[in-house]
Design a protein around this motif. Structure first.
Motif, mmCIF file in Angstrom:
data_model
loop_
_atom_site.group_PDB
_atom_site.id
_atom_site.type_symbol
_atom_site.label_atom_id
_atom_site.label_comp_id
_atom_site.label_asym_id
_atom_site.label_seq_id
_atom_site.Cartn_x
_atom_site.Cartn_y
_atom_site.Cartn_z
ATOM 1 N N UNK A 84 0.824 -1.208 0.000
ATOM 2 C CA UNK A 84 0.000 0.000 0.000
ATOM 3 C C UNK A 84 0.859 1.259 0.000
ATOM 4 N N UNK A 85 2.159 1.112 0.218
ATOM 5 C CA UNK A 85 3.075 2.254 0.267
ATOM 6 C C UNK A 85 3.260 2.856 -1.119
ATOM 7 N N UNK A 86 3.500 4.171 -1.150
ATOM 8 C CA UNK A 86 3.849 4.883 -2.374
ATOM 9 C C UNK A 86 5.104 5.703 -2.084
ATOM 10 N N UNK A 87 6.168 5.376 -2.795
ATOM 11 C CA UNK A 87 7.442 6.042 -2.563
ATOM 12 C C UNK A 87 8.227 6.074 -3.871
ATOM 13 N N UNK A 88 8.862 7.206 -4.141
ATOM 14 C CA UNK A 88 9.653 7.388 -5.359
ATOM 15 C C UNK A 88 11.010 7.933 -4.932
ATOM 16 N N UNK A 89 12.075 7.184 -5.202
ATOM 17 C CA UNK A 89 13.345 7.463 -4.548
ATOM 18 C C UNK A 89 14.510 7.337 -5.525
ATOM 19 N N UNK A 90 15.369 8.353 -5.529
ATOM 20 C CA UNK A 90 16.639 8.298 -6.257
ATOM 21 C C UNK A 90 17.763 8.339 -5.234
ATOM 22 N N UNK A 91 19.007 8.461 -5.712
ATOM 23 C CA UNK A 91 20.122 8.525 -4.768
ATOM 24 C C UNK A 91 20.191 9.855 -4.041
ATOM 25 N N UNK A 94 13.644 11.736 -2.278
ATOM 26 C CA UNK A 94 12.511 10.814 -2.381
ATOM 27 C C UNK A 94 11.205 11.546 -2.092
ATOM 28 N N UNK A 95 10.129 10.975 -2.568
ATOM 29 C CA UNK A 95 8.775 11.441 -2.284
ATOM 30 C C UNK A 95 8.044 10.303 -1.586
ATOM 31 N N UNK A 96 7.394 10.607 -0.494
ATOM 32 C CA UNK A 96 6.484 9.669 0.169
ATOM 33 C C UNK A 96 5.121 10.344 0.211
ATOM 34 N N UNK A 126 17.484 8.179 4.780
ATOM 35 C CA UNK A 126 18.061 6.848 4.991
ATOM 36 C C UNK A 126 17.003 5.866 5.494
ATOM 37 N N UNK A 127 16.127 6.329 6.370
ATOM 38 C CA UNK A 127 15.056 5.464 6.864
ATOM 39 C C UNK A 127 14.132 5.037 5.721
ATOM 40 N N UNK A 128 13.799 5.992 4.851
ATOM 41 C CA UNK A 128 12.951 5.672 3.705
ATOM 42 C C UNK A 128 13.663 4.710 2.760
ATOM 43 N N UNK A 133 14.408 -0.774 0.467
ATOM 44 C CA UNK A 133 15.226 -1.967 0.241
ATOM 45 C C UNK A 133 14.577 -3.206 0.848
ATOM 46 N N UNK A 134 13.944 -3.049 1.994
ATOM 47 C CA UNK A 134 13.254 -4.187 2.616
ATOM 48 C C UNK A 134 12.116 -4.669 1.717
ATOM 49 N N UNK A 135 11.352 -3.728 1.152
ATOM 50 C CA UNK A 135 10.254 -4.107 0.262
ATOM 51 C C UNK A 135 10.769 -4.814 -0.978
ATOM 52 N N UNK A 136 11.925 -4.377 -1.469
ATOM 53 C CA UNK A 136 12.539 -5.069 -2.609
ATOM 54 C C UNK A 136 12.895 -6.497 -2.231
ATOM 55 N N UNK A 137 13.460 -6.673 -1.023
ATOM 56 C CA UNK A 137 13.887 -8.003 -0.603
ATOM 57 C C UNK A 137 12.725 -8.972 -0.447
ATOM 58 N N UNK A 138 11.581 -8.473 0.020
ATOM 59 C CA UNK A 138 10.449 -9.388 0.239
ATOM 60 C C UNK A 138 9.583 -9.531 -1.009
#
Length: 239
Positions: A84-91, A94-96, A126-128, A133-138
């Protein structure tokens, strides 16, 4: 300091984040239906060989999205259950917020979000990033395919890993999908496909996996479901 964004602000900074990405880009959106502008920006990132990860959470990808994604070599797509999360992130930023990467939402909905710059809000960024990364892993990486399979044909297109989990077929036959077999052996789906190929049960040609005669004799089956093609295997198949 984090900045509040309304709908137009989110759309503006979203484009800027995509354009400015030089190392990585992570897009997390339950719904995925891209407008032409976002497609152009992502195609440019693909030409520049930027690592792009798209995480989505609804299984009903539009055929146009599937066809478009197949042509991008550096854009990897993963499915995350209950997303359900929406996040757009570069190096760099990010936008949440509430905005799905869905063309209707970008035009018609009233959205809110926050813009975070890594340089100014390092810990918040960093928290975002760590949660992304956790969402990518799962998530289960999807191998996109739109191939049409005839009724009597045995070759299987590159089936989406999570789409292989056709629970009805699995439960009815007592067999395991490739992803379930991989889970049983504490592996990811891609290495399991490689093992099945090395064992002679599958062969790789024309950018697709095909079920071999040896695979059939071992109990492997090729199936097509509402999400595409997949394989079923005996739980005790010898690897």
């Amino acid at each position: 300091m984090a900045k509040f964004l309304n709908t137009s602000g989110i759309n503006y900074h979203l484009e800027e984040i995509i354009k400015g990405a030089r190392d990585r880009l992570i897009i997390i959106s339950p719904y995925l239906k891209l407008n032409d502008r976002i497609r152009e920006l992502l195609e440019d990132k693909d030409r520049l060989k930027i690592d792009v990860r798209i995480i989505y959470g609804k299984a009903d990808l539009h055929p146009e999205e599937v066809k478009w994604l197949r042509n991008l070599k550096y854009v990897r797509t993963s499915y995350c259950n209950n997303l359900h999360a929406k996040c757009y992130l570069s190096e760099n930023a990010c936008i949440i917020g509430s905005l799905n990467l869905y063309s209707f939402s970008q035009i018609n909905n009233n959205e809110m979000g926050i813009f975070i710059e890594r340089q100014n809000d390092h810990q918040l960024y960093q928290d975002a990033y760590e949660e992304a990364q956790r969402l990518i892993r799962i998530s289960e990486e999807v191998r996109i395919s739109l191939e049409v399979v005839e009724k009597d044909a045995h070759p299987a297109p590159k089936a989406a890993a999570h789409h292989e989990d056709d629970e009805k077929s699995e439960n009815a036959s007592g067999l395991l999908t490739t992803s379930k077999l991989a889970q049983k052996h504490k592996m990811k789906t891609e290495p399991m496909l490689e093992k099945l190929t090395a064992a002679g049960y599958l062969e790789w040609r024309d950018d697709k996996h095909f079920l071999t005669e040896q695979g059939k004799k071992a109990g492997g089956q090729f199936k097509t479901g509402r999400f595409g093609a997949y394989f079923l295997w005996p739980e005790d198949i010898v690897l």
